[in-house]
Design a protein around this motif. Sequence first.
Motif, mmCIF file in Angstrom:
data_model
loop_
_atom_site.group_PDB
_atom_site.id
_atom_site.type_symbol
_atom_site.label_atom_id
_atom_site.label_comp_id
_atom_site.label_asym_id
_atom_site.label_seq_id
_atom_site.Cartn_x
_atom_site.Cartn_y
_atom_site.Cartn_z
ATOM 1 N N GLY A 1 54.811 41.415 49.734
ATOM 2 C CA GLY A 1 53.488 41.361 49.141
ATOM 3 C C GLY A 1 53.478 41.782 47.683
ATOM 4 O O GLY A 1 54.479 41.713 46.979
ATOM 5 N N ILE A 2 52.306 42.267 47.234
ATOM 6 C CA ILE A 2 52.081 42.603 45.829
ATOM 7 C C ILE A 2 52.014 44.121 45.683
ATOM 8 O O ILE A 2 51.269 44.793 46.404
ATOM 9 N N THR A 3 52.780 44.634 44.746
ATOM 10 C CA THR A 3 52.727 46.059 44.413
ATOM 11 C C THR A 3 52.420 46.197 42.931
ATOM 12 O O THR A 3 53.037 45.536 42.100
ATOM 13 N N ARG A 4 51.459 47.050 42.620
ATOM 14 C CA ARG A 4 51.069 47.271 41.235
ATOM 15 C C ARG A 4 51.675 48.578 40.720
ATOM 16 O O ARG A 4 51.605 49.609 41.393
ATOM 17 N N PHE A 5 52.254 48.528 39.523
ATOM 18 C CA PHE A 5 52.776 49.710 38.845
ATOM 19 C C PHE A 5 51.929 49.937 37.597
ATOM 20 O O PHE A 5 51.663 49.012 36.836
ATOM 21 N N GLY B 1 47.352 52.750 31.587
ATOM 22 C CA GLY B 1 46.369 51.674 31.662
ATOM 23 C C GLY B 1 46.960 50.286 31.752
ATOM 24 O O GLY B 1 46.232 49.320 32.033
ATOM 25 N N ALA B 2 48.264 50.113 31.501
ATOM 26 C CA ALA B 2 48.908 48.800 31.591
ATOM 27 C C ALA B 2 49.381 48.564 33.019
ATOM 28 O O ALA B 2 49.883 49.474 33.687
ATOM 29 N N CYS B 3 49.231 47.321 33.489
ATOM 30 C CA CYS B 3 49.562 46.974 34.867
ATOM 31 C C CYS B 3 50.786 46.064 34.916
ATOM 32 O O CYS B 3 50.883 45.095 34.151
ATOM 33 N N CYS B 4 51.695 46.366 35.798
ATOM 34 C CA CYS B 4 52.840 45.508 36.093
ATOM 35 C C CYS B 4 52.793 45.188 37.581
ATOM 36 O O CYS B 4 52.423 46.053 38.396
ATOM 37 N N ARG C 1 45.647 44.889 32.051
ATOM 38 C CA ARG C 1 45.309 46.266 31.688
ATOM 39 C C ARG C 1 44.134 46.717 32.544
ATOM 40 O O ARG C 1 43.278 45.907 32.902
ATOM 41 N N ASP C 2 44.102 48.020 32.845
ATOM 42 C CA ASP C 2 43.054 48.517 33.735
ATOM 43 C C ASP C 2 42.686 49.956 33.387
ATOM 44 O O ASP C 2 42.722 50.846 34.230
ATOM 45 N N GLU C 3 42.318 50.188 32.127
ATOM 46 C CA GLU C 3 41.894 51.536 31.728
ATOM 47 C C GLU C 3 40.657 51.997 32.482
ATOM 48 O O GLU C 3 40.452 53.189 32.701
ATOM 49 N N ALA C 4 39.818 51.053 32.889
ATOM 50 C CA ALA C 4 38.567 51.397 33.581
ATOM 51 C C ALA C 4 38.764 51.650 35.064
ATOM 52 O O ALA C 4 37.796 51.917 35.776
ATOM 53 N N GLN C 5 40.009 51.571 35.560
ATOM 54 C CA GLN C 5 40.335 51.832 36.969
ATOM 55 C C GLN C 5 39.549 50.922 37.912
ATOM 56 O O GLN C 5 39.021 51.349 38.926
ATOM 57 N N GLN C 6 39.522 49.638 37.570
ATOM 58 C CA GLN C 6 38.816 48.673 38.418
ATOM 59 C C GLN C 6 39.713 48.071 39.495
ATOM 60 O O GLN C 6 39.228 47.459 40.438
ATOM 61 N N VAL C 7 41.004 48.173 39.345
ATOM 62 C CA VAL C 7 42.018 47.734 40.306
ATOM 63 C C VAL C 7 42.113 46.213 40.381
ATOM 64 O O VAL C 7 43.161 45.625 40.171
ATOM 65 N N VAL C 8 41.001 45.564 40.717
ATOM 66 C CA VAL C 8 40.973 44.114 40.861
ATOM 67 C C VAL C 8 39.603 43.614 40.433
ATOM 68 O O VAL C 8 38.592 44.308 40.599
ATOM 69 N N LEU C 9 39.559 42.415 39.857
ATOM 70 C CA LEU C 9 38.311 41.840 39.381
ATOM 71 C C LEU C 9 38.022 40.545 40.133
ATOM 72 O O LEU C 9 38.889 39.994 40.818
ATOM 73 N N PHE D 1 46.927 36.379 37.829
ATOM 74 C CA PHE D 1 47.469 37.456 37.004
ATOM 75 C C PHE D 1 47.245 37.053 35.553
ATOM 76 O O PHE D 1 47.766 36.040 35.083
ATOM 77 N N THR D 2 46.447 37.831 34.858
ATOM 78 C CA THR D 2 46.012 37.399 33.531
ATOM 79 C C THR D 2 45.795 38.575 32.602
ATOM 80 O O THR D 2 45.405 39.672 33.043
ATOM 81 N N GLY D 3 46.048 38.345 31.328
ATOM 82 C CA GLY D 3 45.714 39.340 30.316
ATOM 83 C C GLY D 3 44.267 39.264 29.902
ATOM 84 O O GLY D 3 43.761 40.130 29.186
ATOM 85 N N MET D 4 43.562 38.200 30.362
ATOM 86 C CA MET D 4 42.141 38.031 30.028
ATOM 87 C C MET D 4 41.282 38.756 31.053
ATOM 88 O O MET D 4 41.426 38.535 32.257
ATOM 89 N N LEU D 5 40.381 39.587 30.580
ATOM 90 C CA LEU D 5 39.471 40.287 31.484
ATOM 91 C C LEU D 5 38.096 39.642 31.510
ATOM 92 O O LEU D 5 37.203 40.097 32.221
ATOM 93 N N ASP D 6 37.916 38.574 30.738
ATOM 94 C CA ASP D 6 36.635 37.873 30.664
ATOM 95 C C ASP D 6 36.653 36.718 31.666
ATOM 96 O O ASP D 6 37.363 35.725 31.485
ATOM 97 N N ALA D 7 35.885 36.858 32.731
ATOM 98 C CA ALA D 7 35.857 35.821 33.762
ATOM 99 C C ALA D 7 35.362 34.495 33.208
ATOM 100 O O ALA D 7 35.808 33.421 33.623
ATOM 101 N N GLN D 8 34.441 34.535 32.259
ATOM 102 C CA GLN D 8 33.924 33.301 31.672
ATOM 103 C C GLN D 8 35.029 32.546 30.934
ATOM 104 O O GLN D 8 35.150 31.324 31.046
ATOM 105 N N ALA D 9 35.872 33.282 30.198
ATOM 106 C CA ALA D 9 36.985 32.628 29.502
ATOM 107 C C ALA D 9 37.972 32.042 30.492
ATOM 108 O O ALA D 9 38.550 30.970 30.262
ATOM 109 N N LEU D 10 38.160 32.712 31.624
ATOM 110 C CA LEU D 10 39.076 32.202 32.636
ATOM 111 C C LEU D 10 38.530 30.923 33.270
ATOM 112 O O LEU D 10 39.267 29.957 33.492
ATOM 113 N N ARG D 11 37.219 30.900 33.529
ATOM 114 C CA ARG D 11 36.619 29.686 34.119
ATOM 115 C C ARG D 11 36.710 28.514 33.150
ATOM 116 O O ARG D 11 36.818 27.357 33.565
#
Length: 681
Positions: A398-402, A406-409, A548-556, A522-532
């Motif tokens: 599965g998927i493991t996040r490191f 604030g940076a996610c791998c 990146r996840d400085e706001a501790q949102q885990v998943v969007l 998996f994206t460096g873009m946090l703007d859902a509108q830009a992704l759509r």
Amino acid sequence: MEIYLDANATTPVLPQAKAAAIQAMVEDYGNPSSVHSTGLKAKALIDGVRARAQRLLDTGDGALLFTSGATEGIQTAVLSALSALRGNLNADYLLYGATEHKAVPEALKHWNAVLGLGLQILAIPVDAQGRHDLEFLRRHAPRAGLVCTMAANNETGIVSDLAGIEAALGDSACYWLVDGVQALGKLSLKLRSSRIDYAPFSGHKLYAPKGIGLLYVRAGAPFTPLMAGGGQEGALRSGTENMSGIAALGAVLAALEDGQTLRDSATMQGFRQRLADALCEAFPGLVFNAPLDVSLPTTLNFAVPGLSSRLLQDLFDAADVRVSGGSACSAAKAAPSFVLQAMGLPDWQAAGAVRLSIGPAVDEAFIDEACARIRACGESLRRHCLSPADNLPTLGEGITRFMHDGACCYLLADSASRRCVLIDPRPEQVDRLVQALHCQDYPVLAILSSSGEAEHAEARGLLMDLLNAPLRPTVAVDALGWPNGQEALHLGERRLLRKPCTQGQVLLLNAPQAPDTSAIAFTGMLDAQALRALALPLAASCFLAPGRDEAQQVVLGLAEAADTPHLLTGAQLQSFIKQHPNALLVDVREPFEQFLSQTPELAGAQMQAVALSRLMNALPEWLDEPGRPLLFFCRSGNRSRQAAQALTRLGHPNAWTLNGGLALMPSFSAKAPAADPALYV
């Protein structure tokens, strides 16, 4: 059973001290300033405790007054000395040890400004052993107004060379404050024969309650009361005396005098050596940040290569062992230790430091259990591929996040095909990733970047150098790490696709038979509108794994709701289970924590263990059951809050978090390591 190894921060109250405090509240409750019999009895109690303290500290004709603790004592001493310096043209400096507790330099800054002295405040450098630079002191002492040093350091336990400091002061007319907090009951202090002007002490560092302390003032040293009012303590410290605190402190001082209740220095050194041996056995490569031969016999400060201070504290806490990352006053700030930085230690040691400290009331049985728990912590790391050496093989799936600053791998692994992919690694994570990949032993298909950051390319190069040959990618790749000529990367039943964009590439993980419903982007873009706007084949249920996840949102999500989950307290937990028999309680602690600790015994509860770092693996199943309550829990409530907020944001209406976590539940305690380490699915 809790193993408390943070005595330099505070201590439990000695049973004799508790009894004395209760007696003072119930029987000796008189006001010592009253002239009737009840007041005289209280006055006699205070005088008796003061006399005992004077004997133990050998104060001679110096004054010894009761305070609320060390901070008040420091403030009073600094105010007294600086008030006497007004108009003194021979004073240019206020000096303090570079490793001093923050209460001292902050007091110097405060009163220097309030009194308008304008003196220069300088830190006395320390050497690699944490001891003061006596040559610096000799140069500056002639123009110093006040010199502040510690008897022993609270983080490292380093014992100051007080005799050397006194000699370095020479004929200087400066005043000298010595913080004696960590010395009480551990070092022999003969204040009568020293030129020390002020020495504050704190009761709660040695088995007395919080809120009681002492301040020694040398005979003839200037004094300005911090507390003015009714004239108590010979007009040195006004305010009705803390009778229960004084009585409790007296009981502790009596225990010091009797020579039986508390352990002597030689015994404590033996205990410390056993703890040090257990630490070295549990954590290969461990280094002690302070030399033991010049440290208190109660203190160990150490770091382990490759392991952060926070991870080690979580590990110990899971085993019901309480340690700290340094000074308890600044432990929540997650910053490198300024004490270790002042000693010139490498950044990894200053940032990864852990302090273990015991008090002289511990016994053989306590040390036996502490050593057993420490060794269990090492076993947990080996079983979960976190030890610096001797790790056991692990199953990757599965998927493991490191995370790092604030940076996610992300590590994508498939156990059936024994393949994996890395997304967005950073140089700071390389050692940890290499360790995980070697334990997993799956060939890496690609090391990808979603954003094109230079750090990702640097990490890719480092990984290629450090990975064993069978694990390294073998095909040529483009600038973002994608293998040339390949449309998709196959991980068993799943495939990884990519969509180039101006900000790098979006990487889509899905199942071939259902590409629209199970995609993870998996994206460096946090703007859902830009992704759509990229017109990707994404359903509304697609998850976004941010770079990146400085706001501790885990998943969007592409369409997000509010992220305010339901709160539940530990007292409400059993009734919650009765009201919601289909509820699922989800432990989001990491596997190494779960291995060491037990969850609450709750009749009828359905439980699942899904670490926060692996939350994405369980999202599709949970979101398919919107009517099923999901209660997330962890040690402190922080990670469970993140998980519950993520589920709520993705549209699950029944996400709950255990407010305050297991730490606030009385039934939560450590257990022996499990025989089967396969605790997580």
